[in-house]
Motif scaffolding. Structure first.
Motif, mmCIF file in Angstrom:
data_model
loop_
_atom_site.group_PDB
_atom_site.id
_atom_site.type_symbol
_atom_site.label_atom_id
_atom_site.label_comp_id
_atom_site.label_asym_id
_atom_site.label_seq_id
_atom_site.Cartn_x
_atom_site.Cartn_y
_atom_site.Cartn_z
ATOM 1 N N ASN A 311 3.621 22.495 -35.342
ATOM 2 C CA ASN A 311 5.134 22.431 -35.274
ATOM 3 C C ASN A 311 5.665 23.222 -34.070
ATOM 4 O O ASN A 311 6.263 22.903 -33.087
ATOM 5 C CB ASN A 311 5.776 22.752 -36.467
ATOM 6 N N ARG A 312 5.130 24.550 -34.072
ATOM 7 C CA ARG A 312 5.848 25.507 -33.276
ATOM 8 C C ARG A 312 5.210 25.636 -31.781
ATOM 9 O O ARG A 312 5.634 25.802 -30.888
ATOM 10 C CB ARG A 312 6.092 26.870 -34.029
ATOM 11 N N ASN A 315 4.449 21.582 -30.752
ATOM 12 C CA ASN A 315 5.458 20.708 -30.661
ATOM 13 C C ASN A 315 5.450 19.368 -31.423
ATOM 14 O O ASN A 315 5.870 18.233 -30.764
ATOM 15 C CB ASN A 315 6.154 20.688 -29.293
ATOM 16 N N GLN A 316 4.631 19.411 -32.318
ATOM 17 C CA GLN A 316 4.553 17.860 -33.028
ATOM 18 C C GLN A 316 4.267 18.114 -34.582
ATOM 19 O O GLN A 316 4.644 19.428 -35.054
ATOM 20 C CB GLN A 316 3.074 17.354 -32.665
#
Length: 383
Positions: A311-312, A315-316
């Motif tokens: 996620n971080r 970015n997915q």
């Protein structure tokens, strides 16, 4: 038509079918453990229905008049109950568990039940079926004794139950660190489920063996059988209440990972390297059933850290992360002229997609083209 005892048994069967129906809702998006729990509920509904047809005072004659073949229709369910409980236990204890070819060996008693019952009951005339089903002549001593069949059912099922408890106990003892709340909830749920099944199965076996050896009168045995139905119904409702009170806890497979690390360690470089290597080199995305829990277990990184990295750092979300790699692999195959004989569906399956529509959707999302358009474009550029 029904007395109060039959109504309790009918209520139990109805609840089981309702639970199975609820679990079946949106089944395509559920894990294997939810599917197995649905089957387990369905089997219990079938077993209760089978008992109701065979022994229900207000129903058995009417059921026979409607169709003699309704008797023993769900007899196979008792043999299947044990293996399904075993698979469900494994699905909670082992994140990577999948039903393979070896699991089919557990189905042998279930598959042998229809031919046995055909020889014992279904091949006969209606009049003989009436004696066998309604006059309990199937319980009389003769070749193919039905009592031995029921005894075998109960012993096999109980054997699976004890083995499941052994697996749970072994897994619990091997845990060296505190588990997360979701994992603790799963283990508590499994303990209650196995305990409930074992209690009813042991009670049922003791009553059956006592009657088999003529330890008590028929009337007393009938009363004990009715008590068994009440126990099963009560325990089912107790499990339902427990489940409703703990619906806020997510299902997370039990692992022996250490406790979650502080937030500052979520993006550790060595963890990031493991996540990327698992996709770029090990190609874990080729597994069409890959989940975040499975992925985390395979690379030895807690799921919280894996989720944070994707996620971080990347970015997915996990779903996009996996499907992006699948699309990249599909692009490589489509762009290779030596693979021109492979159709789009074969390529979709090869890279880990379960359906052609999903493959097309994600392929166009990441490339702006359909797989066929991409192949045509690549072929023209290489010609």
């Amino acid at each position: 038509m029904f007395n109060i005892h039959d109504l309790v048994l009918a209520l139990f069967a109805g609840e089981c079918f309702l639970i199975a129906l609820i679990l079946m809702w949106g089944l395509a998006h559920k894990h294997l453990r939810q599917r197995l729990l649905m089957v387990l509920a369905l089997l219990n509904g079938m077993i209760a229905t089978n008992v109701l047809i065979q022994y229900g005072a207000g129903l058995r004659t009417k059921a026979f008049d409607f169709s003699p073949d309704l008797f023993f229709l769900f007899a196979f369910a008792s043999f299947l109950q044990g293996p399904v409980l075993f698979w469900y236990t494994l699905s909670l204890l082992k994140p990577s568990f999948e039903l393979g070819k070896k699991a089919m060996w557990h189905l042998i008693p279930t598959l042998l039940t229809p031919p046995y019952l055909y020889f014992l009951y279904y091949r006969h005339s209606t009049e003989l079926k009436r004696k066998l089903a309604l006059d309990f002549e199937m319980l009389a001593p003769f070749p193919g004794n039905f009592n031995w069949f029921i005894t075998l059912q109960k012993f096999i099922t109980l054997g699976y139950g004890f083995y499941c408890v052994y697996l749970l106990s072994k897994q619990t003892r091997s845990a060296q660190h505190p588990t997360r709340s979701a994992q603790k909830a799963d283990m508590q749920w499994l303990k209650l489920l196995l305990g409930s099944f074992l209690f009813v199965w042991i009670w049922s076996l003791v009553i059956h063996l006592s009657g088999f050896t003529r330890f008590y009168t028929y009337t007393f045995g009938d009363t004990m059988g009715i008590i068994t139905n009440y126990l099963a119904c009560g325990l089912l409702n107790g499990l339902l209440v427990y489940k409703l009170l703990h619906t806020n806890t997510s299902h997370t497979p039990y692992t022996t990972d250490s406790a979650e690390e502080p937030a500052r360690d979520l993006l550790r470089p060595d963890y990031i390297e493991k996540v990327i290597k698992a996709m770029d080199e090990d190609k874990l995305f080729l597994n069409s059933r890959l989940t975040l829990e499975d992925f985390s277990t395979r690379i030895g990184v807690p799921s919280r850290q894996v989720s944070a990295i994707i996620n971080r750092h990347l970015n997915q979300n996990f779903h996009e992360f996996v499907n992006k790699h699948r699309v990249d692999e599909a692009k490589r195959i489509l762009g290779d002229l030596t693979n021109q004989q492979q159709n789009v569906m074969e390529i979709a399956t090869t890279v880990g997609f379960n359906s052609k529509p999903a493959f097309n959707r994600f392929f166009k999302k990441f490339t702006g083209l359909t797989p066929s358009e991409y192949r045509d474009q690549t072929t023209r550029s290489l010609s």
